[in-house]
Design an enzyme around this catalytic site. Structure first.
Site, PDB file in Angstrom:
ATOM      1  N   ASP A 137    -101.822  14.849  52.146  1.00  0.00           N
ATOM      2  CA  ASP A 137    -102.680  13.953  51.538  1.00  0.00           C
ATOM      3  C   ASP A 137    -103.312  13.362  52.606  1.00  0.00           C
ATOM      4  O   ASP A 137    -103.549  13.798  53.774  1.00  0.00           O
ATOM      5  CB  ASP A 137    -101.875  12.915  50.576  1.00  0.00           C
ATOM      6  CG  ASP A 137    -102.977  12.300  49.525  1.00  0.00           C
ATOM      7  OD1 ASP A 137    -103.249  13.079  48.353  1.00  0.00           O
ATOM      8  OD2 ASP A 137    -103.426  11.144  49.622  1.00  0.00           O
ATOM      9  N   LYS A 162     -94.977  11.159  44.456  1.00  0.00           N
ATOM     10  CA  LYS A 162     -96.077  10.948  45.494  1.00  0.00           C
ATOM     11  C   LYS A 162     -95.336  10.184  46.654  1.00  0.00           C
ATOM     12  O   LYS A 162     -94.328   9.470  46.356  1.00  0.00           O
ATOM     13  CB  LYS A 162     -97.420  10.121  45.085  1.00  0.00           C
ATOM     14  CG  LYS A 162     -98.272   9.918  46.115  1.00  0.00           C
ATOM     15  CD  LYS A 162     -99.172  11.372  45.851  1.00  0.00           C
ATOM     16  CE  LYS A 162    -100.348  11.665  46.785  1.00  0.00           C
ATOM     17  NZ  LYS A 162    -101.217  12.414  46.484  1.00  0.00           N
ATOM     18  N   LYS A 214     -93.581  16.655  42.419  1.00  0.00           N
ATOM     19  CA  LYS A 214     -94.238  17.443  43.319  1.00  0.00           C
ATOM     20  C   LYS A 214     -95.511  16.357  43.704  1.00  0.00           C
ATOM     21  O   LYS A 214     -96.145  15.912  42.878  1.00  0.00           O
ATOM     22  CB  LYS A 214     -94.612  18.723  42.794  1.00  0.00           C
ATOM     23  CG  LYS A 214     -95.753  19.407  43.602  1.00  0.00           C
ATOM     24  CD  LYS A 214     -95.179  20.385  44.502  1.00  0.00           C
ATOM     25  CE  LYS A 214     -95.901  21.119  45.651  1.00  0.00           C
ATOM     26  NZ  LYS A 214     -95.945  20.083  46.850  1.00  0.00           N
TER      27      LYS A 214
HETATM   28  P1  NDP Z   1    -108.150  13.399  55.037  1.00  0.00           P
HETATM   29  O1  NDP Z   1    -107.165  12.643  55.439  1.00  0.00           O
HETATM   30  O2  NDP Z   1    -107.889  14.830  55.350  1.00  0.00           O
HETATM   31  O3  NDP Z   1    -109.328  12.786  54.772  1.00  0.00           O
HETATM   32  C1  NDP Z   1    -109.768  11.690  54.302  1.00  0.00           C
HETATM   33  C2  NDP Z   1    -111.041  11.341  54.446  1.00  0.00           C
HETATM   34  O4  NDP Z   1    -111.582  10.335  53.571  1.00  0.00           O
HETATM   35  C3  NDP Z   1    -111.630  11.088  55.656  1.00  0.00           C
HETATM   36  O5  NDP Z   1    -113.054  11.370  56.062  1.00  0.00           O
HETATM   37  C4  NDP Z   1    -111.534   9.434  55.905  1.00  0.00           C
HETATM   38  O6  NDP Z   1    -112.307   8.854  56.708  1.00  0.00           O
HETATM   39  C5  NDP Z   1    -112.201   9.265  54.301  1.00  0.00           C
HETATM   40  N1  NDP Z   1    -111.292   7.922  53.904  1.00  0.00           N
HETATM   41  C6  NDP Z   1    -110.050   7.426  53.782  1.00  0.00           C
HETATM   42  N2  NDP Z   1    -109.711   6.452  53.377  1.00  0.00           N
HETATM   43  C7  NDP Z   1    -110.895   5.954  53.449  1.00  0.00           C
HETATM   44  C8  NDP Z   1    -111.310   4.404  53.104  1.00  0.00           C
HETATM   45  N3  NDP Z   1    -110.465   3.499  52.772  1.00  0.00           N
HETATM   46  N4  NDP Z   1    -112.482   4.392  53.061  1.00  0.00           N
HETATM   47  C9  NDP Z   1    -113.482   5.130  53.579  1.00  0.00           C
HETATM   48  N5  NDP Z   1    -113.100   6.380  53.730  1.00  0.00           N
HETATM   49  C10 NDP Z   1    -112.037   6.984  53.729  1.00  0.00           C
HETATM   50  O7  NDP Z   1    -107.611  13.670  53.358  1.00  0.00           O
HETATM   51  P2  NDP Z   1    -107.636  14.710  52.294  1.00  0.00           P
HETATM   52  O8  NDP Z   1    -109.275  15.138  52.388  1.00  0.00           O
HETATM   53  O9  NDP Z   1    -106.458  15.409  52.001  1.00  0.00           O
HETATM   54  O10 NDP Z   1    -107.937  13.549  50.959  1.00  0.00           O
HETATM   55  C11 NDP Z   1    -109.207  12.882  50.296  1.00  0.00           C
HETATM   56  C12 NDP Z   1    -108.842  12.617  49.111  1.00  0.00           C
HETATM   57  O11 NDP Z   1    -108.604  13.798  48.065  1.00  0.00           O
HETATM   58  C13 NDP Z   1    -107.735  11.645  48.650  1.00  0.00           C
HETATM   59  O12 NDP Z   1    -107.947  10.847  47.603  1.00  0.00           O
HETATM   60  C14 NDP Z   1    -106.555  12.501  48.465  1.00  0.00           C
HETATM   61  O13 NDP Z   1    -105.714  11.638  47.492  1.00  0.00           O
HETATM   62  C15 NDP Z   1    -107.368  13.781  47.622  1.00  0.00           C
HETATM   63  N6  NDP Z   1    -106.792  14.818  47.263  1.00  0.00           N
HETATM   64  C16 NDP Z   1    -106.165  15.496  48.411  1.00  0.00           C
HETATM   65  C17 NDP Z   1    -105.736  16.844  48.282  1.00  0.00           C
HETATM   66  C18 NDP Z   1    -105.282  17.747  49.330  1.00  0.00           C
HETATM   67  O14 NDP Z   1    -104.598  18.766  49.021  1.00  0.00           O
HETATM   68  N7  NDP Z   1    -105.241  17.348  50.621  1.00  0.00           N
HETATM   69  C19 NDP Z   1    -105.277  17.251  46.996  1.00  0.00           C
HETATM   70  C20 NDP Z   1    -105.986  16.543  45.746  1.00  0.00           C
HETATM   71  C21 NDP Z   1    -106.546  15.164  45.871  1.00  0.00           C
HETATM   72  P3  NDP Z   1    -111.634   8.041  58.019  1.00  0.00           P
HETATM   73  O15 NDP Z   1    -111.363   9.404  59.061  1.00  0.00           O
HETATM   74  O16 NDP Z   1    -112.666   7.353  58.567  1.00  0.00           O
HETATM   75  O17 NDP Z   1    -110.286   7.355  57.506  1.00  0.00           O
HETATM   76  O1  2IT Z   2    -103.204  14.671  45.346  1.00  0.00           O
HETATM   77  C1  2IT Z   2    -102.791  15.766  45.379  1.00  0.00           C
HETATM   78  O2  2IT Z   2    -102.739  16.646  44.525  1.00  0.00           O
HETATM   79  C2  2IT Z   2    -102.381  16.212  46.602  1.00  0.00           C
HETATM   80  N1  2IT Z   2    -102.252  15.543  47.648  1.00  0.00           N
HETATM   81  C3  2IT Z   2    -101.823  17.555  46.678  1.00  0.00           C
HETATM   82  C4  2IT Z   2    -100.096  17.513  46.512  1.00  0.00           C
HETATM   83  C5  2IT Z   2     -99.355  18.857  46.465  1.00  0.00           C
HETATM   84  O3  2IT Z   2     -98.167  18.612  46.206  1.00  0.00           O
HETATM   85  O4  2IT Z   2     -99.924  19.631  46.907  1.00  0.00           O
END
Ligand code: NDP
Ligand code: 2IT
Length: 447
Positions: free
Chosen positions: A167, A127, A91
């Site tokens: 993600d 992943k 997952k």
């Molecule tokens: P989104 O794509 O919705 O948002 C990502 C954000 O981070 C944007 O504001 C983006 O800016 C910024 N960003 C991404 N890459 C970079 C970079 N190289 N340098 C600077 N800013 C960056 O993603 P999420 O909010 O879903 O994910 C954010 C983080 O949370 C990640 O690390 C992800 O793995 C983690 N995560 C997500 C989960 C989920 O359920 N979605 C669960 C657990 C963890 P820009 O638009 O300019 O690229």
């Molecule tokens: O990093 C993370 O935990 C996620 N992007 C969510 C994974 C999921 O299966 O909901």
């Protein structure tokens, strides 16, 4: 690392993964933090648990050709790592970002194994992703890419096999296109994705889950260690995507003022507190840059470059963008500015040195694999609802999430305290996640 077994595991892993810096950093942090546990558990060596843990069960790499709106053909690379299925089906999310490579997918998969175990649900870790850049692409280009990606991935996933989700770069829209293509290819509505639309099997509160869960975990940590809360705190959030947006919403509901947020181009400062509704329309509806916030709220300020945000004065920092945003130099500035708590919505936003610096300086630290596990937890709730043909209410789902995030912090606090330092949540989270997986790997035999 002094334990000879751990050293040997790391050295072998290093020689097999030459140049895969992000993955090796994640493995190193983990091996260092479980050292005291490993000293007491000789069965780990006997059953080669750690050698097996750092080697994925399977890594799939594939070609993703797609056609843009002008008829030009592009080829991207797709990945899925199926890291560990000791406690449940693989997952984990799918990341679409030009920086995606094997090292990043492997580090994310490795973290996911421990994170999913921390949720308490029977979920293994995986992943996936691609170096495709969704920025500037039209709706139909995104759709064609997602469909092409699924023409390969479909054969490797399934509700009892591997269940992907969102993600970076993969939100509800992309999950919809991917799941739609999957359904067409396998002719089965078996819920092999989470983060689906509410009309076709998605769970209420999945969109909010990672950000909300981060705040529930952090609030519990603030209460336990400092007898304080989010109320009246100045908060900085990096990123402005899914996780950042819903962390803002919940932090503001609890009385905090989120004074700054960023994207990869720059950051905005709003001393009145960033307005959730305004930012939600900019990011989720219009898909614009954070710079647009300054146009909508003229009293706020916009600064080019995303690094300056760490120099602002605040109480709490929630990094919610990407890995290695915070190096040791940034960590020193953050501590000097009086931040009392750093809690991670992103996966490994602090480098190993930065995380250690926070712990050593008694900054409350929420490691990503625990602090952001609310997202995959509600994904697990979505899987439960799909198999029961059920639909939980928002309130019920959110309450379960909150209850579980608080219990997780309590467990980490207990383990870290037992090992001598309640601030060492890195150790607490790693042992909490690892112990169950390790026991399963021993009982299931060497396979
Ligand atoms: P989104 O794509 O919705 O948002 C990502 C954000 O981070 C944007 O504001 C983006 O800016 C910024 N960003 C991404 N890459 C970079 C970079 N190289 N340098 C600077 N800013 C960056 O993603 P999420 O909010 O879903 O994910 C954010 C983080 O949370 C990640 O690390 C992800 O793995 C983690 N995560 C997500 C989960 C989920 O359920 N979605 C669960 C657990 C963890 P820009 O638009 O300019 O690229
Ligand atoms: O990093 C993370 O935990 C996620 N992007 C969510 C994974 C999921 O299966 O909901």
């Amino acid at each position: 690392m002094k334990n000879e077994y751990l050293l040997k595991v790391y050295q072998e892993c290093e020689s097999r993964n030459y140049g895969k810096v992000e993955f090796l950093d994640a493995v190193k942090e983990f091996l260092e933090s479980i050292e005291l546990y490993a000293d007491k558990h000789p069965e780990l060596k006997k059953y080669a648990v750690l050698e097996r843990l750092v080697e994925p069960e399977r890594l799939i790499e594939f070609r993703v050709p797609w056609v843009d709106d002008n008829g030009n053909v592009h080829v991207n690379r797709g990945y899925r790592v199926q890291f560990n299925s000791a406690i449940g089906p693989y997952k984990g999310g799918i990341r679409l970002h030009p920086s995606v490579n094997q090292s990043i997918i492997k580090f994310l998969g490795f973290e996911q194994v421990l994170k999913n175990s921390i949720t308490g649900l029977p979920l293994g870790g995986g992943k996936g992703g691609s170096d495709f850049d969704p920025k500037g692409k039209s709706e139909f280009e995104i759709m064609r890419f997602c469909q092409s990606f699924m023409t390969e991935l479909y054969r490797h996933i399934g509700s009892m096999v591997d269940v992907p989700a969102g993600d970076i770069g993969t939100g509800a829209r992309e999950v919809g296109y991917m799941y739609g293509a999957y359904k067409k290819l396998v002719n089965s509505f078996d819920g092999a994705f989470t983060g689906k639309g509410l009309e076709f099997g998605g769970s209420l509160a999945r969109t909010e889950a990672t950000g909300f869960g981060l705040i529930y975990f952090t609030e519990k940590m603030l209460k336990t260690q400092l007898n304080t809360s989010f109320k009246d705190k100045r908060v900085i959030i990096t990123g402005s995507g899914n996780v950042a947006l819903y962390a803002l919403k919940k932090a503001a509901e609890l009385g905090a003022k989120v004074i700054a947020m960023s994207d990869s181009n720059g950051y905005v400062v709003d001393e009145n507190g960033i307005n959730f509704d305004t930012l939600k329309v900019i990011k989720e509806v219009k898909r614009e840059r954070i710079k647009e916030y300054q146009t909508q709220v003229p009293t706020s300020k916009y600064f080019e470059g995303s690094k300056g945000i760490y120099s602002l004065k605040a109480d709490i920092l929630l990094p919610c963008a990407t890995q290695n945003e915070i190096d040791l130099d940034a960590a020193k500035i953050i501590v000097k500015n009086g931040i009392c708590c750093v809690s991670e919505g992103a996966n490994r936003p602090s480098s190993n040195e930065a995380a250690k610096y926070f712990v050593d300086n008694k900054v409350l630290y929420g490691p990503g694999k625990a602090a952001n596990c609310g997202g995959v937890m509600v994904s697990g709730f979505e899987m439960i609802q799909n198999s029961e043909r059920e639909k939980w209410t928002f309130e019920y789902t959110d309450n379960r999430l909150k209850e579980r995030m608080e219990e997780i912090y309590d467990s980490i606090y207990k383990i870290s305290s037992e090992y001598g330092n309640s601030y060492n949540t890195i150790l607490g989270a790693d042992i909490l996640g690892f112990e169950k997986v390790a026991n399963a790997m021993i009982k299931e035999g060497i396979i």
